[in-house]
Design an enzyme around this catalytic site. Structure first.
Site, PDB file in Angstrom:
ATOM      1  N   SER A   1       0.834  -1.196   0.000  1.00 51.45           N
ATOM      2  CA  SER A   1       0.000   0.000   0.000  1.00 51.45           C
ATOM      3  C   SER A   1       0.867   1.243   0.000  1.00 51.45           C
ATOM      4  CB  SER A   1      -0.911   0.032   1.232  1.00 51.45           C
ATOM      5  OG  SER A   1      -1.615   1.254   1.297  1.00 51.45           O
TER       6      SER A   1
ATOM      7  N   TYR B   1      -2.275  -1.366  10.032  1.00 49.28           N
ATOM      8  CA  TYR B   1      -2.284  -1.646   8.598  1.00 49.28           C
ATOM      9  C   TYR B   1      -0.924  -1.336   7.971  1.00 49.28           C
ATOM     10  CZ  TYR B   1      -3.765  -1.458   3.705  1.00 49.28           C
ATOM     11  OH  TYR B   1      -3.890  -1.662   2.349  1.00 49.28           O
TER      12      TYR B   1
END
Length: 242
Positions: A137, A150
């Protein structure tokens, strides 16, 4: 000879679009899903409607035995594994100060442990000359509040990718990560206000949210003949977001 690709988390979102694109590229595709068989069947239907070949295989990628069975079943049904795309993941958000250990553990179990398990099986079973691609990401570079678990999990993914690329020296297997920016998927949009979505859509110079197809095209490149000289890299497909 038709090549085979496994795509984890392929019943929806980015994973489904990747599965569809690889089927268009000529791969027989294994659509992995963890719970929603109906969504997996929809993905299979979309692939078959355009002349592609796909099967659905249920497996929770955080569970070692189920990941092993995913790969074994693929070999039994389709004969070989040429490409593995690890797209499955979760994105729960919570400030670090809240000390939500369960959220942290669940995120690491799915996003990081799951990647470790999938990459291990991919390394064991993929054909020489194959391609392994994991999704990271681009939010890693932004350090947004509430994204601690995350970001930690995805930073780990990038580390695993680079190490595995070196471990597979001599087999002509490439191992890369694709790091999307904000993508208009259910996973990303969940829990965000319209104002937040609009703000995020303006962060990239292109001034729009990405679409799953944007990421599928990058994966297609890495999985195809033109991507063979790209190895141990993180491709940040984000419209200039970071």
């Amino acid at each position: 000879m038709v090549k085979t690709a496994i795509v984890t988390g392929a019943s929806r979102g980015i994973g489904r679009e990747i599965a569809k694109r690889l089927a268009t590229d000529g791969f027989s595709v294994v659509v992995n899903y963890s719970a929603n068989a109906a969504q997996a069947d929809e993905a299979i239907g979309e692939i078959q409607a355009t002349g592609g070949n796909a099967i659905a295989v249920k497996a929770n990628i955080s569970k070692e035995n189920e990941v092993e069975q995913l790969f074994e079943h693929t070999i039994t049904m389709l004969g070989a594994i040429d490409v593995v795309v690890h797209s499955a993941g979760i994105m729960p958000l919570s400030p670090i100060i809240d000390n939500d250990v369960q959220l942290f553990d669940n995120t690491i179990a799915t996003n990081l442990r799951g990647t470790f398990l999938v990459l291990a099986q991919a390394a064991k079973h993929i054909t020489d000359g194959g391609r392994i691609i994991a999704l990271s990401s681009s939010v890693i570079a932004k350090s947004f509040p509430s994204y601690g678990a995350y970001i930690a999990s995805k930073a780990g993914v990038e580390g695993l990718v680079r190490v595995l690329a070196n471990e597979l020296r001599g087999r002509n297997v490439t191992v890369n990560a694709v790091a999307p920016g904000p993508i208009a998927t259910e996973l990303f949009l969940q829990g965000k206000t319209q104002e937040q979505i609009e703000q995020l859509s303006k962060l990239a110079p292109i001034e729009r949210l990405g679409e799953p197809l944007d990421i599928a095209r990058v994966v297609s490149f890495l999985a195809g003949p033109d991507g063979g000289w790209v190895n141990a890299q993180v491709l940040r497909a984000n419209g200039g977001f970071a």
